[in-house]
Scaffold this active site. Structure first.
Site, PDB file in Angstrom:
ATOM      1  N   ASP A   1      -3.477   3.784  -4.691  1.00  0.00           N
ATOM      2  CA  ASP A   1      -2.487   2.779  -4.267  1.00  0.00           C
ATOM      3  C   ASP A   1      -1.242   2.827  -5.150  1.00  0.00           C
ATOM      4  OD1 ASP A   1      -1.516   0.748  -2.683  1.00  0.00           O
ATOM      5  OD2 ASP A   1      -2.505  -0.860  -3.797  1.00  0.00           O
TER       6      ASP A   1
ATOM      7  N   ASN B   1      -3.585   0.337   7.924  1.00  0.00           N
ATOM      8  CA  ASN B   1      -2.327   1.039   7.663  1.00  0.00           C
ATOM      9  C   ASN B   1      -1.562   1.409   8.946  1.00  0.00           C
ATOM     10  OD1 ASN B   1      -3.696   2.727   4.735  1.00  0.00           O
ATOM     11  ND2 ASN B   1      -2.350   0.932   4.790  1.00  0.00           N
TER      12      ASN B   1
HETATM   13  C1  IPE Z   1      -5.458   0.582   0.588  1.00  0.00           C
HETATM   14  O1  IPE Z   1      -4.140   0.425   0.158  1.00  0.00           O
HETATM   15  C2  IPE Z   1      -5.557   1.728   1.529  1.00  0.00           C
HETATM   16  C3  IPE Z   1      -5.265   3.049   0.958  1.00  0.00           C
HETATM   17  C4  IPE Z   1      -5.089   3.326  -0.299  1.00  0.00           C
HETATM   18  C5  IPE Z   1      -5.208   4.121   1.917  1.00  0.00           C
HETATM   19  P1  IPE Z   1      -3.153  -0.624   0.865  1.00  0.00           P
HETATM   20  O2  IPE Z   1      -1.871  -0.544   0.153  1.00  0.00           O
HETATM   21  O3  IPE Z   1      -3.128  -0.378   2.333  1.00  0.00           O
HETATM   22  O4  IPE Z   1      -3.908  -1.996   0.593  1.00  0.00           O
HETATM   23  P2  IPE Z   1      -3.372  -3.481   0.572  1.00  0.00           P
HETATM   24  O5  IPE Z   1      -2.601  -3.673   1.850  1.00  0.00           O
HETATM   25  O6  IPE Z   1      -2.503  -3.633  -0.622  1.00  0.00           O
HETATM   26  O7  IPE Z   1      -4.608  -4.312   0.474  1.00  0.00           O
HETATM   27  C1  IPE Z   2      -1.048   4.055  -1.103  1.00  0.00           C
HETATM   28  O1  IPE Z   2       0.225   3.678  -1.522  1.00  0.00           O
HETATM   29  C2  IPE Z   2      -1.018   5.064   0.029  1.00  0.00           C
HETATM   30  C3  IPE Z   2      -1.413   4.533   1.344  1.00  0.00           C
HETATM   31  C4  IPE Z   2      -1.851   3.339   1.595  1.00  0.00           C
HETATM   32  C5  IPE Z   2      -1.294   5.460   2.454  1.00  0.00           C
HETATM   33  P1  IPE Z   2       1.031   2.540  -0.749  1.00  0.00           P
HETATM   34  O2  IPE Z   2       1.785   3.188   0.347  1.00  0.00           O
HETATM   35  O3  IPE Z   2       0.127   1.453  -0.348  1.00  0.00           O
HETATM   36  O4  IPE Z   2       2.030   2.061  -1.872  1.00  0.00           O
HETATM   37  P2  IPE Z   2       2.400   0.552  -2.236  1.00  0.00           P
HETATM   38  O5  IPE Z   2       1.100  -0.157  -2.466  1.00  0.00           O
HETATM   39  O6  IPE Z   2       3.144   0.002  -1.079  1.00  0.00           O
HETATM   40  O7  IPE Z   2       3.221   0.664  -3.474  1.00  0.00           O
HETATM   41 MG    MG Z   3      -0.514  -0.259  -1.210  1.00  0.00          MG
END
Ligand code: IPE
Ligand code: IPE
Ligand code: MG
Length: 246
Positions: free
Chosen positions: A21, A69
């Site tokens: 994340d 997502n």
């Molecule tokens: C969790 O991250 C899913 C992945 C790392 C693919 P998110 O960024 O989607 O999670 P939330 O929305 O902060 O819970």
């Molecule tokens: C994790 O990074 C990757 C996916 C969920 C695909 P994020 O895209 O969630 O990055 P933040 O949490 O918005 O910084």
């Molecule tokens: Mg994230």
């Protein structure tokens, strides 16, 4: 003494799960678009995968795309799906060189056809590798996985193939996407968020949780080693008292 030598090889976790994340925030901090963060996130995936295999981890499960997502802007979802195809195609040779078998957990039937085909080809082309299994959680959600397992079990009961009294925790585990794999001993989440985000709810029942205050693209081999050492220093009591363990 190299950092890796501080790891106790007799107490290695067999299975490490990761919530990668913080790609978007990493990019924002640099004044760049979110997809720049995802591209750099892929570099971290490669580094961690190869490091885990070298250390002797048997299963590495990476959360790459959750069912939630899909709710992101279409432009980001498209870019992520394209990045997936590109990366998989580019990495097949190195996966084979490093003895890594690719596997997917999640509902991959709902991925765009090109992503699904690239993934299936890579799974097929790496299936003979035995050093480590790399599970990519794609269109994954733990609630989906659990409901899916319940449906399979209910169907077996309905067809007369299964007695209700034979449903136990082990049987249930075998109906999940991770059937045949040990539960993760260690979960690592980067980015500072302290939540599970619909990941491996059943499998994490007794997992050691580690939350790191760095964004995923900054995650390096040395962080993985630190996480394993921290895991090895935890006392896993499984309900017993500390005294009972010694
Ligand atoms: C969790 O991250 C899913 C992945 C790392 C693919 P998110 O960024 O989607 O999670 P939330 O929305 O902060 O819970
Ligand atoms: C994790 O990074 C990757 C996916 C969920 C695909 P994020 O895209 O969630 O990055 P933040 O949490 O918005 O910084
Ligand atoms: Mg994230």
């Amino acid at each position: 003494m190299s950092k890796q030598e501080h790891i106790d090889n007799s107490k290695l976790p067999k299975h490490i799960a990761v919530i990668m994340d913080g790609n978007g925030r990493w990019a924002k901090q640099k004044g760049m678009p979110r997809i720049f963060g995802h591209k750099n996130g892929v570099k971290a995936v490669k580094e961690i995968t190869e490091a885990a295999a070298k250390i002797g981890i048997e299963y590495l499960t990476l959360y790459a795309f959750s069912t939630e997502n899909w709710n992101r802007p279409a432009i980001e979802v498209d870019a992520l799906m394209r990045l997936l195809v590109e990366t998989i195609k580019k990495e097949i040779n190195d996966l084979n060189k490093n003895g890594i078998r690719l596997n997917a957990i999640g509902d991959i039937s709902k991925l765009p056809p090109r992503s699904k085909t690239a993934l299936e080809e890579a799974i097929e082309e790496t299936k003979a590798n035995s050093k480590m299994v790399l599970n990519l959680a794609l269109n994954y959600s733990a609630k989906w996985e659990i409901v899916n397992a319940v449906q399979k079990i209910a169907t077996s009961v309905q067809n007369g193939d299964l007695n209700v009294s034979n449903i136990d925790a082990d049987y249930f585990s075998q109906q999940l996407e991770t059937a045949g794999m040990p539960d993760p001993e260690l979960l690592i989440r980067t980015s500072g968020e302290k939540r599970i985000s619909n990941y491996l709810l059943w499998q994490l029942a007794y997992t050691e949780l580690l939350f790191l205050d760095i964004y995923w693209p900054d995650f390096k081999e040395s962080h993985l080693i630190d996480c394993i050492i921290e895991y090895q220093n935890r006392e896993r009591r499984f309900g017993k008292t500390s005294e009972q363990l010694t």
